[in-house]
Design a protein around this motif. Structure first.
Motif, PDB file in Angstrom:
ATOM      1  N   PRO A   1       1.393   6.837   0.612  1.00 42.06           N
ATOM      2  CA  PRO A   1       2.281   5.734   0.229  1.00 42.06           C
ATOM      3  C   PRO A   1       3.206   5.349   1.380  1.00 42.06           C
ATOM      4  O   PRO A   1       3.595   6.185   2.188  1.00 42.06           O
ATOM      5  N   THR A   2       3.545   4.079   1.442  1.00 38.51           N
ATOM      6  CA  THR A   2       4.456   3.601   2.478  1.00 38.51           C
ATOM      7  C   THR A   2       5.891   3.836   2.004  1.00 38.51           C
ATOM      8  O   THR A   2       6.123   4.048   0.816  1.00 38.51           O
TER       9      THR A   2
ATOM     10  N   ALA B   1       5.270  -1.378   1.195  1.00 41.05           N
ATOM     11  CA  ALA B   1       5.055  -2.481   2.135  1.00 41.05           C
ATOM     12  C   ALA B   1       4.015  -3.455   1.571  1.00 41.05           C
ATOM     13  O   ALA B   1       3.084  -3.060   0.858  1.00 41.05           O
ATOM     14  N   THR B   2       4.189  -4.724   1.902  1.00 40.28           N
ATOM     15  CA  THR B   2       3.270  -5.771   1.468  1.00 40.28           C
ATOM     16  C   THR B   2       1.887  -5.491   2.031  1.00 40.28           C
ATOM     17  O   THR B   2       1.741  -5.063   3.184  1.00 40.28           O
ATOM     18  N   ASP B   3       0.833  -5.754   1.220  1.00 40.56           N
ATOM     19  CA  ASP B   3      -0.548  -5.533   1.664  1.00 40.56           C
ATOM     20  C   ASP B   3      -0.809  -6.225   2.993  1.00 40.56           C
ATOM     21  O   ASP B   3      -0.495  -7.402   3.170  1.00 40.56           O
ATOM     22  N   GLY B   4      -1.375  -5.480   3.923  1.00 43.75           N
ATOM     23  CA  GLY B   4      -1.716  -6.024   5.230  1.00 43.75           C
ATOM     24  C   GLY B   4      -0.551  -6.088   6.200  1.00 43.75           C
ATOM     25  O   GLY B   4      -0.714  -6.534   7.332  1.00 43.75           O
ATOM     26  N   CYS B   5       0.638  -5.634   5.757  1.00 45.68           N
ATOM     27  CA  CYS B   5       1.837  -5.749   6.595  1.00 45.68           C
ATOM     28  C   CYS B   5       2.446  -4.385   6.908  1.00 45.68           C
ATOM     29  O   CYS B   5       3.652  -4.255   7.045  1.00 45.68           O
ATOM     30  N   TYR B   6       1.609  -3.371   6.994  1.00 47.09           N
ATOM     31  CA  TYR B   6       2.084  -2.022   7.316  1.00 47.09           C
ATOM     32  C   TYR B   6       1.273  -1.499   8.491  1.00 47.09           C
ATOM     33  O   TYR B   6       0.056  -1.345   8.397  1.00 47.09           O
TER      34      TYR B   6
ATOM     35  N   ASP C   1       1.605   1.476   9.926  1.00 45.92           N
ATOM     36  CA  ASP C   1       1.554   2.941   9.934  1.00 45.92           C
ATOM     37  C   ASP C   1       2.178   3.513  11.204  1.00 45.92           C
ATOM     38  O   ASP C   1       1.591   4.336  11.893  1.00 45.92           O
ATOM     39  N   GLY C   2       3.379   3.008  11.521  1.00 45.75           N
ATOM     40  CA  GLY C   2       4.111   3.501  12.686  1.00 45.75           C
ATOM     41  C   GLY C   2       3.861   2.719  13.959  1.00 45.75           C
ATOM     42  O   GLY C   2       4.568   2.882  14.947  1.00 45.75           O
ATOM     43  N   LYS C   3       2.849   1.865  13.955  1.00 41.54           N
ATOM     44  CA  LYS C   3       2.528   1.056  15.139  1.00 41.54           C
ATOM     45  C   LYS C   3       3.019  -0.375  14.925  1.00 41.54           C
ATOM     46  O   LYS C   3       3.133  -0.854  13.802  1.00 41.54           O
ATOM     47  N   VAL C   4       3.270  -1.073  16.010  1.00 45.87           N
ATOM     48  CA  VAL C   4       3.729  -2.466  15.945  1.00 45.87           C
ATOM     49  C   VAL C   4       2.583  -3.351  15.460  1.00 45.87           C
ATOM     50  O   VAL C   4       1.431  -3.192  15.871  1.00 45.87           O
ATOM     51  N   LEU C   5       2.912  -4.297  14.555  1.00 46.54           N
ATOM     52  CA  LEU C   5       1.927  -5.268  14.088  1.00 46.54           C
ATOM     53  C   LEU C   5       1.592  -6.225  15.229  1.00 46.54           C
ATOM     54  O   LEU C   5       2.488  -6.644  15.975  1.00 46.54           O
ATOM     55  N   ASN C   6       0.321  -6.594  15.353  1.00 46.77           N
ATOM     56  CA  ASN C   6      -0.035  -7.541  16.415  1.00 46.77           C
ATOM     57  C   ASN C   6       0.533  -8.923  16.077  1.00 46.77           C
ATOM     58  O   ASN C   6       1.021  -9.159  14.975  1.00 46.77           O
ATOM     59  N   GLU C   7       0.482  -9.822  17.044  1.00 51.08           N
ATOM     60  CA  GLU C   7       1.121 -11.136  16.895  1.00 51.08           C
ATOM     61  C   GLU C   7       0.568 -11.932  15.717  1.00 51.08           C
ATOM     62  O   GLU C   7       1.319 -12.523  14.950  1.00 51.08           O
TER      63      GLU C   7
ATOM     64  N   PRO D   1       7.922  -5.909  14.996  1.00 53.12           N
ATOM     65  CA  PRO D   1       7.875  -5.383  13.633  1.00 53.12           C
ATOM     66  C   PRO D   1       6.717  -4.410  13.435  1.00 53.12           C
ATOM     67  O   PRO D   1       5.645  -4.582  14.003  1.00 53.12           O
ATOM     68  N   LYS D   2       6.983  -3.384  12.606  1.00 60.41           N
ATOM     69  CA  LYS D   2       5.888  -2.467  12.283  1.00 60.41           C
ATOM     70  C   LYS D   2       5.577  -2.429  10.790  1.00 60.41           C
ATOM     71  O   LYS D   2       4.599  -1.822  10.392  1.00 60.41           O
ATOM     72  N   ALA D   3       6.394  -3.105   9.964  1.00 62.16           N
ATOM     73  CA  ALA D   3       6.098  -3.201   8.531  1.00 62.16           C
ATOM     74  C   ALA D   3       6.983  -4.273   7.900  1.00 62.16           C
ATOM     75  O   ALA D   3       8.047  -4.589   8.427  1.00 62.16           O
ATOM     76  N   MET D   4       6.500  -4.827   6.770  1.00 64.53           N
ATOM     77  CA  MET D   4       7.277  -5.838   6.036  1.00 64.53           C
ATOM     78  C   MET D   4       7.119  -5.651   4.532  1.00 64.53           C
ATOM     79  O   MET D   4       6.044  -5.288   4.061  1.00 64.53           O
ATOM     80  N   TRP D   5       8.221  -5.902   3.831  1.00 65.70           N
ATOM     81  CA  TRP D   5       8.272  -5.864   2.377  1.00 65.70           C
ATOM     82  C   TRP D   5       8.761  -7.230   1.919  1.00 65.70           C
ATOM     83  O   TRP D   5       9.737  -7.736   2.450  1.00 65.70           O
TER      84      TRP D   5
END
Length: 175
Positions: free
Chosen positions: A41-42, A58-63, A65-71, A163-167
Protein backbone atom coordinates in the motif's frame (compact mmCIF):
# COMPACT_ATOMS: atom_id res chain seq x y z
CA UNK A 1 -4.94 -58.82 14.62
CA UNK A 2 -2.33 -60.20 12.30
CA UNK A 3 0.98 -58.60 11.54
CA UNK A 4 -0.06 -58.03 7.93
CA UNK A 5 -3.20 -56.15 9.04
CA UNK A 6 -1.18 -53.96 11.42
CA UNK A 7 1.30 -53.11 8.66
CA UNK A 8 -1.54 -52.34 6.29
CA UNK A 9 -3.18 -49.95 8.82
CA UNK A 10 0.17 -48.33 9.62
CA UNK A 11 1.00 -47.75 5.96
CA UNK A 12 -2.56 -46.45 5.35
CA UNK A 13 -2.19 -44.08 8.31
CA UNK A 14 1.22 -42.88 7.06
CA UNK A 15 -0.23 -42.36 3.61
CA UNK A 16 -3.12 -40.23 5.01
CA UNK A 17 -0.72 -38.26 7.18
CA UNK A 18 1.49 -37.64 4.14
CA UNK A 19 -1.49 -36.36 2.15
CA UNK A 20 -2.47 -33.99 4.97
CA UNK A 21 1.09 -32.65 5.21
CA UNK A 22 1.24 -32.20 1.43
CA UNK A 23 -2.12 -30.38 1.46
CA UNK A 24 -0.97 -28.07 4.27
CA UNK A 25 2.32 -27.30 2.48
CA UNK A 26 0.36 -26.58 -0.71
CA UNK A 27 -2.03 -24.23 1.08
CA UNK A 28 0.83 -22.34 2.71
CA UNK A 29 2.64 -22.06 -0.64
CA UNK A 30 -0.44 -20.68 -2.38
CA UNK A 31 -0.95 -18.19 0.46
CA UNK A 32 2.65 -16.97 0.19
CA UNK A 33 2.41 -16.62 -3.58
CA UNK A 34 -0.83 -14.64 -3.19
CA UNK A 35 0.76 -12.31 -0.64
CA UNK A 36 3.83 -11.80 -2.82
CA UNK A 37 1.59 -10.76 -5.74
CA UNK A 38 -0.12 -8.02 -3.67
CA UNK A 39 1.08 -4.46 -4.08
CA UNK A 40 2.47 -2.72 -1.04
CA UNK A 41 0.00 0.00 0.00
CA UNK A 42 1.08 3.57 -0.66
CA UNK A 43 1.20 6.20 2.08
CA UNK A 44 -2.10 7.93 2.85
CA UNK A 45 -3.20 11.52 2.49
CA UNK A 46 -6.28 12.76 4.38
CA UNK A 47 -8.58 15.74 3.87
CA UNK A 48 -10.70 16.83 6.84
CA UNK A 49 -13.47 19.43 6.86
CA UNK A 50 -15.32 19.93 10.14
CA UNK A 51 -15.96 16.43 11.47
CA UNK A 52 -15.80 14.70 8.06
CA UNK A 53 -12.65 13.09 6.67
CA UNK A 54 -11.67 11.21 3.55
CA UNK A 55 -8.35 9.51 2.99
CA UNK A 56 -6.78 7.79 0.05
CA UNK A 57 -3.74 6.00 -1.22
CA UNK A 58 -1.92 7.61 -4.15
CA UNK A 59 -3.98 8.10 -7.31
CA UNK A 60 -3.70 5.21 -9.81
CA UNK A 61 -0.72 5.72 -12.08
CA UNK A 62 0.63 8.57 -9.94
CA UNK A 63 2.93 6.70 -7.55
CA UNK A 64 6.61 6.40 -8.42
CA UNK A 65 7.47 4.07 -5.49
CA UNK A 66 10.19 6.43 -4.28
CA UNK A 67 11.30 7.49 -7.77
CA UNK A 68 10.47 10.76 -9.54
CA UNK A 69 7.56 10.59 -12.00
CA UNK A 70 8.64 11.23 -15.58
CA UNK A 71 7.48 14.41 -17.32
CA UNK A 72 4.59 12.81 -19.23
CA UNK A 73 3.28 11.02 -16.13
CA UNK A 74 3.58 14.25 -14.11
CA UNK A 75 1.48 16.17 -16.68
CA UNK A 76 -1.09 13.36 -16.85
CA UNK A 77 -1.34 13.19 -13.06
CA UNK A 78 -1.63 16.96 -12.60
CA UNK A 79 -4.55 17.07 -15.03
CA UNK A 80 -6.43 14.15 -13.43
CA UNK A 81 -9.84 14.79 -11.97
CA UNK A 82 -11.48 12.55 -9.48
CA UNK A 83 -10.67 10.98 -6.21
CA UNK A 84 -12.74 11.01 -3.06
CA UNK A 85 -15.13 13.89 -2.49
CA UNK A 86 -15.77 16.00 0.60
CA UNK A 87 -18.16 18.94 1.08
CA UNK A 88 -16.97 22.33 2.33
CA UNK A 89 -19.35 24.88 3.87
CA UNK A 90 -18.56 28.62 3.58
CA UNK A 91 -16.00 29.73 6.15
CA UNK A 92 -14.74 26.21 6.94
CA UNK A 93 -11.09 25.22 7.07
CA UNK A 94 -9.77 22.41 4.88
CA UNK A 95 -7.16 20.43 6.77
CA UNK A 96 -4.64 18.23 4.97
CA UNK A 97 -2.85 15.40 6.77
CA UNK A 98 -0.14 13.24 5.26
CA UNK A 99 1.72 10.13 6.42
CA UNK A 100 5.11 10.90 8.01
CA UNK A 101 6.85 9.44 4.95
CA UNK A 102 5.28 12.17 2.78
CA UNK A 103 6.05 14.85 5.36
CA UNK A 104 9.73 13.87 5.52
CA UNK A 105 10.01 14.01 1.74
CA UNK A 106 8.14 17.32 1.41
CA UNK A 107 4.84 18.09 -0.29
CA UNK A 108 2.69 20.81 -1.82
CA UNK A 109 -1.03 21.13 -2.47
CA UNK A 110 -1.94 22.06 -6.03
CA UNK A 111 -5.30 23.49 -7.04
CA UNK A 112 -6.51 26.07 -9.52
CA UNK A 113 -5.13 28.81 -7.24
CA UNK A 114 -1.57 28.90 -5.92
CA UNK A 115 -1.69 28.48 -2.15
CA UNK A 116 1.70 27.26 -0.99
CA UNK A 117 4.80 29.32 -1.68
CA UNK A 118 7.13 26.65 -0.31
CA UNK A 119 6.91 22.85 0.08
CA UNK A 120 5.88 21.69 3.53
CA UNK A 121 7.68 19.15 5.70
CA UNK A 122 4.75 19.13 8.15
CA UNK A 123 2.33 16.23 8.47
CA UNK A 124 -0.58 18.63 8.84
CA UNK A 125 -1.61 21.95 7.22
CA UNK A 126 -4.78 23.98 7.27
CA UNK A 127 -6.22 26.09 4.41
CA UNK A 128 -9.09 28.56 4.10
CA UNK A 129 -11.84 26.67 2.26
CA UNK A 130 -13.27 29.79 0.57
CA UNK A 131 -9.89 30.57 -1.01
CA UNK A 132 -9.81 27.12 -2.63
CA UNK A 133 -13.06 27.83 -4.50
CA UNK A 134 -12.15 31.33 -5.73
CA UNK A 135 -11.98 31.73 -9.47
CA UNK A 136 -9.26 34.26 -10.31
CA UNK A 137 -8.37 36.10 -13.46
CA UNK A 138 -4.96 34.66 -14.45
CA UNK A 139 -3.70 38.04 -15.69
CA UNK A 140 -4.85 40.36 -12.92
CA UNK A 141 -5.26 37.97 -9.98
CA UNK A 142 -8.66 39.51 -9.25
CA UNK A 143 -11.38 37.21 -7.88
CA UNK A 144 -14.06 36.66 -10.53
CA UNK A 145 -16.44 34.43 -8.56
CA UNK A 146 -16.65 31.13 -6.78
CA UNK A 147 -16.49 27.62 -8.23
CA UNK A 148 -18.88 24.92 -7.02
CA UNK A 149 -16.25 22.18 -7.28
CA UNK A 150 -12.48 22.03 -7.26
CA UNK A 151 -9.96 19.19 -7.46
CA UNK A 152 -6.89 19.41 -5.27
CA UNK A 153 -3.75 17.34 -5.64
CA UNK A 154 -1.34 16.62 -2.83
CA UNK A 155 2.06 16.22 -4.47
CA UNK A 156 4.93 14.46 -2.72
CA UNK A 157 8.27 15.85 -3.82
CA UNK A 158 11.73 14.38 -4.07
CA UNK A 159 13.81 17.44 -3.28
CA UNK A 160 14.22 19.61 -6.35
CA UNK A 161 14.03 16.57 -8.65
CA UNK A 162 10.25 16.70 -9.01
CA UNK A 163 7.11 14.89 -7.89
CA UNK A 164 7.19 11.25 -6.88
CA UNK A 165 3.50 10.73 -6.00
CA UNK A 166 0.10 12.45 -6.12
CA UNK A 167 -3.20 12.11 -4.27
CA UNK A 168 -6.38 13.69 -5.69
CA UNK A 169 -9.47 14.86 -3.82
CA UNK A 170 -12.63 16.66 -4.93
CA UNK A 171 -14.02 19.50 -2.84
CA UNK A 172 -17.67 20.52 -3.31
CA UNK A 173 -18.97 23.79 -1.97
CA UNK A 174 -22.07 23.63 0.22
CA UNK A 175 -24.55 26.50 -0.01
Amino acid sequence: MTTATRRSRTSMSSWRKGRRVAAAVGAVSIGLITLAACDKPTPLATVTVGTSSVNSEATDGCYGDGKVLNEKKTKDCLSKKGGKTIKVAPGEKVRIGVDPEIGESGWVMVSSNPLMKEPSKDNYRSFDGDTLFEQKDPQTGQTMGMRDKVTIAIVELKGNDGPKAMWHFNLERED
